[in-house]
Design a protein around this motif. Structure first.
Motif, PDB file in Angstrom:
ATOM      1  N   LYS A  26       0.816  -1.221   0.000  1.00  0.00           N
ATOM      2  CA  LYS A  26       0.000   0.000   0.000  1.00  0.00           C
ATOM      3  C   LYS A  26       0.844   1.264   0.000  1.00  0.00           C
ATOM      4  CE  LYS A  26      -2.520  -1.198   3.586  1.00  0.00           C
ATOM      5  NZ  LYS A  26      -1.923  -0.250   4.491  1.00  0.00           N
ATOM      6  N   ASP A  42       4.182  -6.106  14.756  1.00  0.00           N
ATOM      7  CA  ASP A  42       3.443  -5.469  15.840  1.00  0.00           C
ATOM      8  C   ASP A  42       2.298  -6.391  16.267  1.00  0.00           C
ATOM      9  OD1 ASP A  42       1.155  -4.960  14.201  1.00  0.00           O
ATOM     10  OD2 ASP A  42       2.154  -3.178  13.399  1.00  0.00           O
ATOM     11  N   ILE A  77      -0.801  -6.542  15.791  1.00  0.00           N
ATOM     12  CA  ILE A  77      -1.793  -7.004  14.826  1.00  0.00           C
ATOM     13  C   ILE A  77      -1.146  -7.822  13.713  1.00  0.00           C
ATOM     14  CG2 ILE A  77      -3.490  -6.189  13.137  1.00  0.00           C
ATOM     15  CD1 ILE A  77      -4.349  -4.170  15.294  1.00  0.00           C
ATOM     16  N   GLU A  78       0.024  -7.371  13.250  1.00  0.00           N
ATOM     17  CA  GLU A  78       0.730  -8.149  12.220  1.00  0.00           C
ATOM     18  C   GLU A  78       1.144  -9.513  12.763  1.00  0.00           C
ATOM     19  OE1 GLU A  78       4.055  -5.875  10.885  1.00  0.00           O
ATOM     20  OE2 GLU A  78       2.829  -4.452   9.784  1.00  0.00           O
ATOM     21  N   ASP A  85      -5.057   5.638   3.969  1.00  0.00           N
ATOM     22  CA  ASP A  85      -4.357   4.367   4.069  1.00  0.00           C
ATOM     23  C   ASP A  85      -5.121   3.569   5.116  1.00  0.00           C
ATOM     24  OD1 ASP A  85      -2.634   2.291   4.422  1.00  0.00           O
ATOM     25  OD2 ASP A  85      -0.862   3.520   4.837  1.00  0.00           O
ATOM     26  N   ARG A  86      -6.058   2.765   4.647  1.00  0.00           N
ATOM     27  CA  ARG A  86      -7.010   1.991   5.459  1.00  0.00           C
ATOM     28  C   ARG A  86      -8.185   2.855   5.910  1.00  0.00           C
ATOM     29  NH1 ARG A  86      -5.260  -2.783   6.401  1.00  0.00           N
ATOM     30  NH2 ARG A  86      -3.068  -3.318   6.546  1.00  0.00           N
ATOM     31  N   ARG A  98      -3.520   4.494  18.493  1.00  0.00           N
ATOM     32  CA  ARG A  98      -2.693   3.630  17.649  1.00  0.00           C
ATOM     33  C   ARG A  98      -1.630   2.918  18.498  1.00  0.00           C
ATOM     34  NH1 ARG A  98      -1.171   3.315  12.355  1.00  0.00           N
ATOM     35  NH2 ARG A  98       0.889   2.409  12.065  1.00  0.00           N
ATOM     36  N   LEU A 154      -1.373  -1.138  18.741  1.00  0.00           N
ATOM     37  CA  LEU A 154      -0.237  -1.890  18.187  1.00  0.00           C
ATOM     38  C   LEU A 154       0.658  -2.490  19.275  1.00  0.00           C
ATOM     39  CD1 LEU A 154       0.799   0.262  15.078  1.00  0.00           C
ATOM     40  CD2 LEU A 154      -0.913  -1.530  15.260  1.00  0.00           C
ATOM     41  N   TYR A 160     -10.578  -6.981   9.261  1.00  0.00           N
ATOM     42  CA  TYR A 160      -9.773  -7.449  10.398  1.00  0.00           C
ATOM     43  C   TYR A 160     -10.630  -7.804  11.623  1.00  0.00           C
ATOM     44  CZ  TYR A 160      -5.307  -6.193   8.200  1.00  0.00           C
ATOM     45  OH  TYR A 160      -4.222  -6.127   7.365  1.00  0.00           O
ATOM     46  N   GLU A 166      -4.604   5.274   8.937  1.00  0.00           N
ATOM     47  CA  GLU A 166      -5.488   4.864  10.018  1.00  0.00           C
ATOM     48  C   GLU A 166      -4.911   3.673  10.750  1.00  0.00           C
ATOM     49  OE1 GLU A 166      -9.449   4.143  10.010  1.00  0.00           O
ATOM     50  OE2 GLU A 166      -9.902   6.241   9.969  1.00  0.00           O
ATOM     51  N   PRO A 167      -4.961   3.543  12.056  1.00  0.00           N
ATOM     52  CA  PRO A 167      -5.378   4.611  12.963  1.00  0.00           C
ATOM     53  C   PRO A 167      -4.268   5.641  13.105  1.00  0.00           C
ATOM     54  CG  PRO A 167      -4.727   2.672  14.219  1.00  0.00           C
ATOM     55  CD  PRO A 167      -4.634   2.304  12.770  1.00  0.00           C
ATOM     56  N   SER A 217     -10.999  -1.964   6.447  1.00  0.00           N
ATOM     57  CA  SER A 217     -10.022  -2.626   7.325  1.00  0.00           C
ATOM     58  C   SER A 217     -10.745  -3.178   8.545  1.00  0.00           C
ATOM     59  CB  SER A 217      -8.946  -1.635   7.802  1.00  0.00           C
ATOM     60  OG  SER A 217      -7.947  -1.472   6.833  1.00  0.00           O
ATOM     61  N   THR A 218     -11.661  -2.385   9.081  1.00  0.00           N
ATOM     62  CA  THR A 218     -12.400  -2.831  10.269  1.00  0.00           C
ATOM     63  C   THR A 218     -13.266  -4.041   9.938  1.00  0.00           C
ATOM     64  OG1 THR A 218     -12.504  -0.502  10.845  1.00  0.00           O
ATOM     65  CG2 THR A 218     -13.857  -2.001  12.148  1.00  0.00           C
TER      66      THR A 218
HETATM   67  P1  TYD Z   1       0.009  -0.370  10.278  1.00  0.00           P
HETATM   68  O1  TYD Z   1       1.367  -0.449  10.870  1.00  0.00           O
HETATM   69  O2  TYD Z   1      -0.541   0.936   9.830  1.00  0.00           O
HETATM   70  O3  TYD Z   1      -0.109  -1.447   9.133  1.00  0.00           O
HETATM   71  P2  TYD Z   1      -0.047  -1.248   7.582  1.00  0.00           P
HETATM   72  O4  TYD Z   1       1.253  -0.561   7.311  1.00  0.00           O
HETATM   73  O5  TYD Z   1      -0.126  -2.659   7.098  1.00  0.00           O
HETATM   74  O6  TYD Z   1      -1.253  -0.431   7.212  1.00  0.00           O
HETATM   75  O7  TYD Z   1      -0.934  -1.045  11.340  1.00  0.00           O
HETATM   76  C1  TYD Z   1      -2.257  -0.985  11.258  1.00  0.00           C
HETATM   77  C2  TYD Z   1      -2.766  -2.347  11.647  1.00  0.00           C
HETATM   78  O8  TYD Z   1      -4.070  -2.207  12.163  1.00  0.00           O
HETATM   79  C3  TYD Z   1      -2.853  -3.279  10.453  1.00  0.00           C
HETATM   80  O9  TYD Z   1      -2.354  -4.556  10.795  1.00  0.00           O
HETATM   81  C4  TYD Z   1      -4.319  -3.374  10.188  1.00  0.00           C
HETATM   82  C5  TYD Z   1      -4.961  -3.077  11.497  1.00  0.00           C
HETATM   83  N1  TYD Z   1      -6.288  -2.418  11.434  1.00  0.00           N
HETATM   84  C6  TYD Z   1      -7.388  -3.112  11.934  1.00  0.00           C
HETATM   85  O10 TYD Z   1      -7.253  -4.241  12.426  1.00  0.00           O
HETATM   86  N2  TYD Z   1      -8.620  -2.494  11.893  1.00  0.00           N
HETATM   87  C7  TYD Z   1      -8.796  -1.244  11.406  1.00  0.00           C
HETATM   88  O11 TYD Z   1      -9.937  -0.716  11.394  1.00  0.00           O
HETATM   89  C8  TYD Z   1      -7.640  -0.538  10.906  1.00  0.00           C
HETATM   90  C9  TYD Z   1      -7.773   0.851  10.363  1.00  0.00           C
HETATM   91  C10 TYD Z   1      -6.411  -1.176  10.947  1.00  0.00           C
END
Ligand code: TYD
Length: 208
Positions: A16, A154, A156-157, A94-95, A50, A54, A103, A39-40, A99-100
């Motif tokens: 992205k 992080d 979530i990843e 960016d999201r 955020r 994370l 995910y 986002e976030p 995404s919500t």
């Molecule tokens: P980020 O480091 O911004 O990931 P990326 O570079 O892949 O965008 O981390 C955002 C993380 O939050 C990513 O793993 C996706 C997750 N996310 C959700 O789970 N729900 C949401 O509504 C949003 C906006 C992000």
């Protein structure tokens, strides 16, 4: 002037950032001054939230996680997105809402009714005119994301492959449901080719 909100979506490692950069440059070459937001984040509250989201050491239930993403989004919309759109600038996210859905909905298993209710409250119904989905297999995405962050995932990843696979399938299902809004592109294509496809759609929107 027409208000234009575009979102970019995809699992971690879908590329992205590269495409955001290219799209932003293309718009600048058209004399536009796009605002790119991630986002976030994007507000003081959003950046703090955020940090919590994370941080793998902060335990949270799925509902609490959903509401945290939504609180960051509510703030960003009211403080930044709406005023910027009102100025006639293009906003690229960016999201965003998908995404919500992908995910927290497909990934964590929260029901669509709960997700949509939370999203409605947070966004007041604000929906992008175009959502670009960079689609990639979960294994490939995770491998790319891990090498980009030097293997330090992080919170979530760090979720497992099965989670990311559900997220990917969720995105594809969302795109199928709203074919008008979504532009789905295989993220394994060369960068320039992806950028070309995105540019065509965005220019069409700008000229319509
Ligand atoms: P980020 O480091 O911004 O990931 P990326 O570079 O892949 O965008 O981390 C955002 C993380 O939050 C990513 O793993 C996706 C997750 N996310 C959700 O789970 N729900 C949401 O509504 C949003 C906006 C992000």
């Amino acid at each position: 002037m027409e208000k234009l909100l575009i979102s970019l979506e995809g699992i971690d490692g879908s590329g992205k950032s590269t495409q955001l950069d290219l799209l932003s440059k293309m718009l600048q070459s058209q004399g536009r001054n796009p605002l790119i937001l991630r986002e976030p984040g994007g507000t003081t509250l959003g950046e703090r939230v955020r940090g919590i989201l994370l941080d793998g050491s902060v335990e949270r239930s799925a509902i609490a996680e959903l509401l945290l993403f939504c609180s960051a989004r509510a703030e960003l919309i009211r403080r930044v997105i709406l005023p910027t759109l009102d100025e006639g600038r293009v906003v690229i996210l960016d999201r965003f809402i998908d995404s919500t859905r992908a995910y927290q909905g497909y990934g964590l298993g929260l029901g669509a009714t709960v997700i949509d209710a939370a999203l409605r409250i947070a966004t007041g119904g604000l929906t992008p005119a175009l959502t670009i989905l960079l689609d990639i297999e979960a294994t490939t995405g995770l491998r790319r994301a891990a090498s980009a962050s030097n293997g330090v995932a992080d919170a979530i990843e760090g979720r497992e492959l099965a989670f990311m696979e559900r997220v990917r399938q969720g995105y594809l299902a969302l795109a199928e449901r709203e074919p008008e809004r979504f532009l789905t592109i295989p993220a394994t294509k060369p960068h320039e080719e992806i950028a070309q496809q995105i540019n065509e759609r965005v220019l069409k929107l700008l000229n319509s």
